[in-house]
Design a protein around this motif. Structure first.
Motif, PDB file in Angstrom:
ATOM      1  N   MET A  17       0.968  -1.253   0.020  1.00  0.00           N
ATOM      2  CA  MET A  17       0.021  -0.056   0.049  1.00  0.00           C
ATOM      3  C   MET A  17       0.919   1.147  -0.064  1.00  0.00           C
ATOM      4  SD  MET A  17      -3.150  -0.843   2.529  1.00  0.00           S
ATOM      5  CE  MET A  17      -3.794   0.679   2.145  1.00  0.00           C
ATOM      6  N   LEU A  18       1.897   1.378   0.785  1.00  0.00           N
ATOM      7  CA  LEU A  18       2.769   2.353   0.777  1.00  0.00           C
ATOM      8  C   LEU A  18       3.577   2.546  -0.266  1.00  0.00           C
ATOM      9  CD1 LEU A  18       4.097   1.842   4.558  1.00  0.00           C
ATOM     10  CD2 LEU A  18       2.795   3.926   3.790  1.00  0.00           C
ATOM     11  N   ASN A  19       3.973   1.782  -1.070  1.00  0.00           N
ATOM     12  CA  ASN A  19       4.547   1.748  -2.184  1.00  0.00           C
ATOM     13  C   ASN A  19       3.879   2.483  -3.363  1.00  0.00           C
ATOM     14  OD1 ASN A  19       7.051   1.025  -3.949  1.00  0.00           O
ATOM     15  ND2 ASN A  19       5.600  -0.450  -5.005  1.00  0.00           N
ATOM     16  N   GLU A  20       2.509   1.954  -3.507  1.00  0.00           N
ATOM     17  CA  GLU A  20       1.493   2.529  -4.193  1.00  0.00           C
ATOM     18  C   GLU A  20       1.190   4.039  -3.964  1.00  0.00           C
ATOM     19  OE1 GLU A  20      -0.284   0.860  -7.022  1.00  0.00           O
ATOM     20  OE2 GLU A  20       1.486  -0.293  -6.622  1.00  0.00           O
ATOM     21  N   LEU A  21       1.162   4.188  -2.887  1.00  0.00           N
ATOM     22  CA  LEU A  21       0.922   5.804  -2.650  1.00  0.00           C
ATOM     23  C   LEU A  21       1.782   6.614  -2.458  1.00  0.00           C
ATOM     24  CD1 LEU A  21      -2.017   4.733   0.289  1.00  0.00           C
ATOM     25  CD2 LEU A  21      -2.242   5.723  -2.062  1.00  0.00           C
ATOM     26  N   SER A  22       3.447   6.372  -2.258  1.00  0.00           N
ATOM     27  CA  SER A  22       4.270   7.150  -1.696  1.00  0.00           C
ATOM     28  C   SER A  22       4.854   7.737  -3.181  1.00  0.00           C
ATOM     29  CB  SER A  22       5.167   6.334  -1.163  1.00  0.00           C
ATOM     30  OG  SER A  22       5.682   5.305  -1.863  1.00  0.00           O
ATOM     31  N   SER A  23       5.385   9.017  -2.922  1.00  0.00           N
ATOM     32  CA  SER A  23       6.148   9.573  -3.961  1.00  0.00           C
ATOM     33  C   SER A  23       7.049  10.521  -3.530  1.00  0.00           C
ATOM     34  CB  SER A  23       5.541   9.956  -4.968  1.00  0.00           C
ATOM     35  OG  SER A  23       6.139  11.127  -6.056  1.00  0.00           O
ATOM     36  N   PRO A  24       8.552  10.560  -3.929  1.00  0.00           N
ATOM     37  CA  PRO A  24       9.394  11.803  -3.526  1.00  0.00           C
ATOM     38  C   PRO A  24       9.129  13.059  -3.929  1.00  0.00           C
ATOM     39  CG  PRO A  24      10.569  10.359  -4.967  1.00  0.00           C
ATOM     40  CD  PRO A  24       9.328   9.688  -4.672  1.00  0.00           C
ATOM     41  N   TYR A  25       8.193  13.122  -4.892  1.00  0.00           N
ATOM     42  CA  TYR A  25       7.851  14.271  -5.634  1.00  0.00           C
ATOM     43  C   TYR A  25       6.541  14.811  -5.475  1.00  0.00           C
ATOM     44  CZ  TYR A  25      11.955  12.563  -8.235  1.00  0.00           C
ATOM     45  OH  TYR A  25      12.900  12.047  -8.394  1.00  0.00           O
ATOM     46  N   GLY A  26       5.832  14.203  -4.421  1.00  0.00           N
ATOM     47  CA  GLY A  26       4.444  14.599  -4.049  1.00  0.00           C
ATOM     48  C   GLY A  26       4.250  15.408  -2.845  1.00  0.00           C
ATOM     49  N   ASP A  27       3.184  15.508  -2.352  1.00  0.00           N
ATOM     50  CA  ASP A  27       3.004  16.399  -0.917  1.00  0.00           C
ATOM     51  C   ASP A  27       3.644  15.743   0.185  1.00  0.00           C
ATOM     52  OD1 ASP A  27       1.419  14.059  -0.068  1.00  0.00           O
ATOM     53  OD2 ASP A  27      -0.714  15.077  -0.882  1.00  0.00           O
ATOM     54  N   ILE A  28       3.360  16.254   1.130  1.00  0.00           N
ATOM     55  CA  ILE A  28       4.065  15.743   2.527  1.00  0.00           C
ATOM     56  C   ILE A  28       3.892  14.394   2.879  1.00  0.00           C
ATOM     57  CG2 ILE A  28       4.420  16.141   5.070  1.00  0.00           C
ATOM     58  CD1 ILE A  28       3.828  19.146   4.512  1.00  0.00           C
ATOM     59  N   ASP A  29       2.497  14.019   2.730  1.00  0.00           N
ATOM     60  CA  ASP A  29       2.361  12.563   3.028  1.00  0.00           C
ATOM     61  C   ASP A  29       3.006  11.770   2.331  1.00  0.00           C
ATOM     62  OD1 ASP A  29       0.553  13.263   5.286  1.00  0.00           O
ATOM     63  OD2 ASP A  29      -1.162  12.228   4.355  1.00  0.00           O
ATOM     64  N   GLN A  30       2.917  11.873   0.874  1.00  0.00           N
ATOM     65  CA  GLN A  30       3.614  11.070  -0.160  1.00  0.00           C
ATOM     66  C   GLN A  30       4.972  10.919   0.107  1.00  0.00           C
ATOM     67  OE1 GLN A  30       1.793  13.350  -3.489  1.00  0.00           O
ATOM     68  NE2 GLN A  30       0.991  11.409  -4.068  1.00  0.00           N
ATOM     69  N   LYS A  31       5.774  12.123   0.568  1.00  0.00           N
ATOM     70  CA  LYS A  31       7.226  12.189   0.617  1.00  0.00           C
ATOM     71  C   LYS A  31       7.598  11.300   1.844  1.00  0.00           C
ATOM     72  CE  LYS A  31       7.913  16.760  -1.445  1.00  0.00           C
ATOM     73  NZ  LYS A  31       8.730  16.635  -2.272  1.00  0.00           N
ATOM     74  N   LEU A  32       6.844  11.706   3.140  1.00  0.00           N
ATOM     75  CA  LEU A  32       7.091  10.892   4.139  1.00  0.00           C
ATOM     76  C   LEU A  32       6.872   9.454   4.062  1.00  0.00           C
ATOM     77  CD1 LEU A  32       5.239  12.974   6.876  1.00  0.00           C
ATOM     78  CD2 LEU A  32       7.859  12.524   6.940  1.00  0.00           C
ATOM     79  N   ALA A  33       5.961   8.955   3.056  1.00  0.00           N
ATOM     80  CA  ALA A  33       5.836   7.673   2.996  1.00  0.00           C
ATOM     81  C   ALA A  33       6.782   6.843   2.224  1.00  0.00           C
ATOM     82  CB  ALA A  33       4.489   7.385   2.207  1.00  0.00           C
ATOM     83  N   SER A  34       7.221   7.998   1.412  1.00  0.00           N
ATOM     84  CA  SER A  34       8.263   7.344   0.376  1.00  0.00           C
ATOM     85  C   SER A  34       9.551   7.206   1.290  1.00  0.00           C
ATOM     86  CB  SER A  34       8.752   8.229  -0.675  1.00  0.00           C
ATOM     87  OG  SER A  34       9.647   8.000  -1.490  1.00  0.00           O
ATOM     88  N   TYR A  35       9.930   8.174   2.050  1.00  0.00           N
ATOM     89  CA  TYR A  35      11.461   8.042   2.483  1.00  0.00           C
ATOM     90  C   TYR A  35      11.405   6.982   3.790  1.00  0.00           C
ATOM     91  CZ  TYR A  35      12.869  11.866  -0.112  1.00  0.00           C
ATOM     92  OH  TYR A  35      13.111  12.534  -1.118  1.00  0.00           O
ATOM     93  N   PHE A  36      10.091   6.875   4.541  1.00  0.00           N
ATOM     94  CA  PHE A  36      10.178   5.808   5.802  1.00  0.00           C
ATOM     95  C   PHE A  36       9.767   4.443   5.130  1.00  0.00           C
ATOM     96  CE2 PHE A  36      10.235   9.626   8.099  1.00  0.00           C
ATOM     97  CZ  PHE A  36      10.384   9.052   9.567  1.00  0.00           C
ATOM     98  N   LEU A  37       9.216   4.408   3.896  1.00  0.00           N
ATOM     99  CA  LEU A  37       8.992   3.064   3.321  1.00  0.00           C
ATOM    100  C   LEU A  37      10.486   2.238   3.167  1.00  0.00           C
ATOM    101  CD1 LEU A  37       7.366   1.022   1.640  1.00  0.00           C
ATOM    102  CD2 LEU A  37       7.347   2.275  -0.313  1.00  0.00           C
ATOM    103  N   LYS A  38      11.510   3.003   2.638  1.00  0.00           N
ATOM    104  CA  LYS A  38      12.781   2.342   2.473  1.00  0.00           C
ATOM    105  C   LYS A  38      13.206   1.981   3.542  1.00  0.00           C
ATOM    106  CE  LYS A  38      15.138   5.079  -0.392  1.00  0.00           C
ATOM    107  NZ  LYS A  38      14.867   4.386  -1.561  1.00  0.00           N
TER     108      LYS A  38
END
Length: 394
Positions: A43-64
């Motif tokens: 789910m996090l992989n589908e929703l995350s992006s380092p180029y999106g809003d704050i939620d997407q950025k946090l999801a991207s960096y913490f997902l790793k």
């Protein structure tokens, strides 16, 4: 099934969607719930992006970091991120542009510069031969202001020797040569007799010795530590302070970010929540300070990636060739520093200078004064302490 875990005050879990999903995933990892881990990571992989809003950025960096924790791939991931960062390090001009833009839109770094410079100038007032040992990650951006202050003193302009200490993770030979050239040029312009030295070749700051620094008996010494002490292994911080004490400085300035990744290290969920709390504040600050398409903002956000992986997914015993970044709160630093130093209160003039600095930035920033047994000044973002500045003497 929806997680019903309640959030305590200051706990980021249970807030926006990224924090909720990340906390659920962290809990699943702590509980070794394999099916839930796989589902939430997907789910996090589908929703995350380092180029999106704050939620997407946090999801991207913490997902790793969470993926690395779940797969026990943390140390290799951390080394890979450091290697990629080293390959992508740009020119002096691009680095300078990022640093100066950050200082233009946010007091996150300039707060510590102003407080430290004020304490150093007051401690060395009236001396004619000055030596500042700079153990920091500021790339010397705080020193032009100090050189200008020395040039405009009413008495004789003093000699200044600046010794910059860089470790393997901070070292860029071309960059330091360019900084040296520019610092010397600016000192000539200001009419300040100036000497610039670099101590390099260190893997860890704990390897630094008194002999490396070449302190002369007739020099009035100041030691400046901004954002660098967190790179010292927690168990070796006392030894570093003992060495600095042995130099008999007039003042030691210490600036660190207000977060605890040390005492929480043995409790994964507590460490995760503290890490998410801190970077939630940091990313929110960047979002409100920079434009949404800022390259400098993206560079600053990407710099957080390796630290998040290191804190959440690496074992305590890191490779001897790498430095980790383990932040501690001001109260923890004070307990260590008080074994070797006495606190020096900031003068009213320094406090006023710091308040004047904050007025140059957007609403949301404020100054916090010392709290209880922990002396110093706090940079507050929306009433949360984020950076702590202090001054000490033997």
């Amino acid at each position: 099934m929806q997680n019903t875990r309640r959030s305590e005050p200051g706990n980021p879990c249970g807030q926006k969607w990224a924090s909720r999903l990340l906390c659920e995933c962290a809990e699943a990892i702590a509980e070794k719930d394999t099916n839930k881990i796989h589902h939430l990571l997907w789910m996090l992989n589908e929703l995350s992006s380092p180029y999106g809003d704050i939620d997407q950025k946090l999801a991207s960096y913490f997902l790793k970091a969470l993926f690395s924790k779940a797969t026990q791939y943390g140390e290799q991931c951390y080394k890979n991120l450091l290697s990629i960062a080293a390959e992508k390090k740009g020119s002096f001009e691009s680095t300078k542009k990022m640093i100066l833009k950050f200082q233009e839109v946010s007091p996150w770094t300039t707060f510590g510069h102003v407080a430290s410079n004020g304490a150093i100038l007051e401690a060395l007032e009236g001396e004619t031969k000055l030596h500042i040992i700079d153990i920091s990650n500021t790339f010397c951006t705080q020193w032009p202001t100090l050189l200008e202050a020395l040039a405009t003193r009413n008495d004789e302009t003093p000699q200044l020797k600046l010794t910059v200490v860089v470790t393997q993770s901070m070292e860029r030979s071309v960059l330091m040569k360019e900084i040296s050239h520019r610092m010397k040029k600016f000192a000539r312009l200001m009419g300040v007799p100036f000497e610039f030295n670099v101590v390099s070749g260190l893997t860890h700051l704990c390897e630094l010795t008194k002999e490396d620094l070449m302190v002369e008996e007739d020099e009035a010494l100041a030691i400046n530590c901004i954002g660098a002490l967190r790179r010292v292994n927690v168990e070796e911080r006392g030894a570093v302070f003992r060495m600095l004490h042995g130099l008999n400085p007039r003042v030691v300035t210490v600036v660190e970010e207000e977060a605890d990744f040390s005492s929480t290290r043995d409790d994964f969920m507590k460490c995760f929540e503290e890490c998410l709390r801190f970077y939630n504040l940091y990313f929110e600050m960047l979002d409100e300070s920079f434009g949404c398409t800022s390259n400098e903002r993206l560079m600053l956000e990407k710099e957080c990636s390796s630290t998040i992986v290191n804190v959440l997914a690496c074992n305590d015993e890191m490779s001897s060739c790498e430095e980790s970044e383990i932040r501690e709160r001001s109260s923890q630093w004070c307990n260590r520093l008080k074994e070797w130093f006495s606190a020096v209160g900031f003068s009213d003039d320094v406090v006023d200078d710091t308040k004047s600095l904050l007025k140059r930035y957007r609403a949301g920033w404020s100054l916090g004064l010392s709290q209880g047994d922990c002396p110093g000044l706090f940079l507050m973002w929306k009433e949360e302490p984020v950076v702590w500045a202090s001054a000490w003497k033997p």
